[in-house]
Design a protein around this motif. Structure first.
Motif, PDB file in Angstrom:
ATOM      1  N   GLU A  97       0.967  -1.198   0.027  1.00 45.36           N
ATOM      2  CA  GLU A  97       0.098   0.023   0.084  1.00 45.36           C
ATOM      3  C   GLU A  97       0.660   1.254   0.147  1.00 45.36           C
ATOM      4  O   GLU A  97       0.519   2.353  -0.755  1.00 45.36           O
ATOM      5  CB  GLU A  97      -0.976  -0.072   1.083  1.00 45.36           C
ATOM      6  CG  GLU A  97      -1.915   1.178   1.042  1.00 45.36           C
ATOM      7  CD  GLU A  97      -3.037   0.806   2.193  1.00 45.36           C
ATOM      8  OE1 GLU A  97      -3.905   1.793   2.238  1.00 45.36           O
ATOM      9  OE2 GLU A  97      -2.920  -0.003   3.025  1.00 45.36           O
ATOM     10  N   GLN A 113      -2.651  -1.067  -6.489  1.00 44.78           N
ATOM     11  CA  GLN A 113      -3.830  -0.886  -5.865  1.00 44.78           C
ATOM     12  C   GLN A 113      -4.831  -2.006  -6.014  1.00 44.78           C
ATOM     13  O   GLN A 113      -5.249  -2.424  -4.978  1.00 44.78           O
ATOM     14  CB  GLN A 113      -4.615   0.393  -6.355  1.00 44.78           C
ATOM     15  CG  GLN A 113      -5.846   0.823  -5.383  1.00 44.78           C
ATOM     16  CD  GLN A 113      -5.221   1.104  -3.998  1.00 44.78           C
ATOM     17  OE1 GLN A 113      -4.428   1.950  -3.771  1.00 44.78           O
ATOM     18  NE2 GLN A 113      -5.917   0.255  -3.113  1.00 44.78           N
ATOM     19  N   LEU A 114      -4.682  -2.554  -7.247  1.00 47.09           N
ATOM     20  CA  LEU A 114      -5.623  -4.033  -7.584  1.00 47.09           C
ATOM     21  C   LEU A 114      -4.945  -5.016  -6.718  1.00 47.09           C
ATOM     22  O   LEU A 114      -5.757  -5.685  -5.959  1.00 47.09           O
ATOM     23  CB  LEU A 114      -5.527  -4.121  -8.927  1.00 47.09           C
ATOM     24  CG  LEU A 114      -6.074  -3.335 -10.007  1.00 47.09           C
ATOM     25  CD1 LEU A 114      -5.855  -3.802 -11.438  1.00 47.09           C
ATOM     26  CD2 LEU A 114      -7.811  -3.542  -9.773  1.00 47.09           C
ATOM     27  N   ASP A 117      -5.939  -4.418  -3.075  1.00 48.08           N
ATOM     28  CA  ASP A 117      -7.439  -4.824  -2.755  1.00 48.08           C
ATOM     29  C   ASP A 117      -7.731  -6.256  -2.903  1.00 48.08           C
ATOM     30  O   ASP A 117      -8.931  -6.470  -2.670  1.00 48.08           O
ATOM     31  CB  ASP A 117      -7.980  -4.066  -3.863  1.00 48.08           C
ATOM     32  CG  ASP A 117      -8.160  -2.566  -3.670  1.00 48.08           C
ATOM     33  OD1 ASP A 117      -7.607  -1.874  -2.523  1.00 48.08           O
ATOM     34  OD2 ASP A 117      -8.601  -1.760  -4.567  1.00 48.08           O
ATOM     35  N   SER A 119      -7.676  -8.260  -5.419  1.00 46.31           N
ATOM     36  CA  SER A 119      -8.407  -8.705  -6.517  1.00 46.31           C
ATOM     37  C   SER A 119      -7.815 -10.022  -7.136  1.00 46.31           C
ATOM     38  O   SER A 119      -6.654 -10.196  -7.044  1.00 46.31           O
ATOM     39  CB  SER A 119      -8.262  -7.626  -7.645  1.00 46.31           C
ATOM     40  OG  SER A 119      -8.747  -6.431  -7.239  1.00 46.31           O
TER      41      SER A 119
END
Length: 246
Positions: A97, A113-114, A117, A119
């Motif tokens: 992060e 960021q993916l 998160d 994903s």
């Protein structure tokens, strides 16, 4: 700064002007205001007519790439991805992060960021590949602005020469004006052909090369990010990505 581009342009125009001097010409014979207005104004107008406003804006923003291309070192990209994978291995995906917040490149920031998160790998690949394709298409269309100008310039130069000859024909009664008048008329052709082949088309090709290099760098990033998402070993990721090096 990419000095190769500067050297290339300098050699091209130096050869043109030097050859003119060797033929007994002078700078004055190559300078003609009306011809410049017809060729450069007409070429720009035709290119603007066929290009959407966003494409023109992007083309102008990409112009500095000729001497200041985007930094897309594949070796540095591999080192960066390996560093991210090591962080993820030690601290988990949430450990990336801070790296995401520090990242200046919007594509890399989205990729991180993916990951943060959580994903799925296929989702990450689909999102990033879509982003890559859209950006690449946008940049290629912007480069076509200069390519279209390179296509129009010689034709506009011929139009300028014909217009000059029409003016010369109006003075057929005075033979002393025919020679200089015809010479000036063909300056427009020189402007059109020289601008296309020494400047506009090389600019378009140079931008396309930068776009290709940037896309390859982002493909490398996608593969690296997906490998991190799959939990692969940093050393294995480095070996996989080394295939991108030439």
């Amino acid at each position: 700064m990419d000095l190769v581009s500067v050297i290339g342009v300098t050699i091209g125009f130096a050869a043109l002007i030097g050859g003119n001097f060797l033929e007994g010409g002078s700078i004055a014979t190559l300078l003609n205001g009306p011809a410049a207005i017809i060729v450069f104004g007409g070429t720009l107008g035709a290119a603007v007519l066929q290009t959407p406003r966003e494409g023109i804006r992007r083309a102008l923003s990409m112009f500095p790439w000729i001497v200041l291309p985007p930094k897309c070192s594949l070796s540095n990209g591999i080192a960066q991805v390996v560093s991210w994978s090591q962080t993820a291995r030690k601290e988990g995906l949430l450990g990336l992060e801070n790296a995401s917040e520090r990242e200046n490149d919007s594509f890399d920031r989205k990729a991180l960021q993916l990951l943060v998160d959580g994903s799925d790998t296929e989702v990450i690949r689909h999102v990033l590949e879509t982003d890559l394709a859209v950006n690449e298409q946008r940049d290629v269309e912007a480069a076509q602005f200069y390519e279209s100008m390179g296509g129009y310039a010689p034709t506009i130069g011929i139009i300028g020469a014909v217009m000059g000859l029409i003016h010369v024909m109006q003075h057929l009664a005075d033979p002393s004006e025919l020679g200089p008048g015809i010479a000036v008329a063909f300056v427009a052709t020189i402007y059109g052909v020289a601008a296309a082949n020494l400047l506009l088309l090389p600019i378009a090709s140079r931008l396309r090369a930068c776009i290709k290099e940037q896309s390859l760098y982002r493909e490398l990033t996608i593969e690296g990010i997906c490998a991190i998402a799959d939990g692969e070993n940093p050393k294995a990721i480095e070996m996989k990505l080394s295939g991108y090096l030439r």
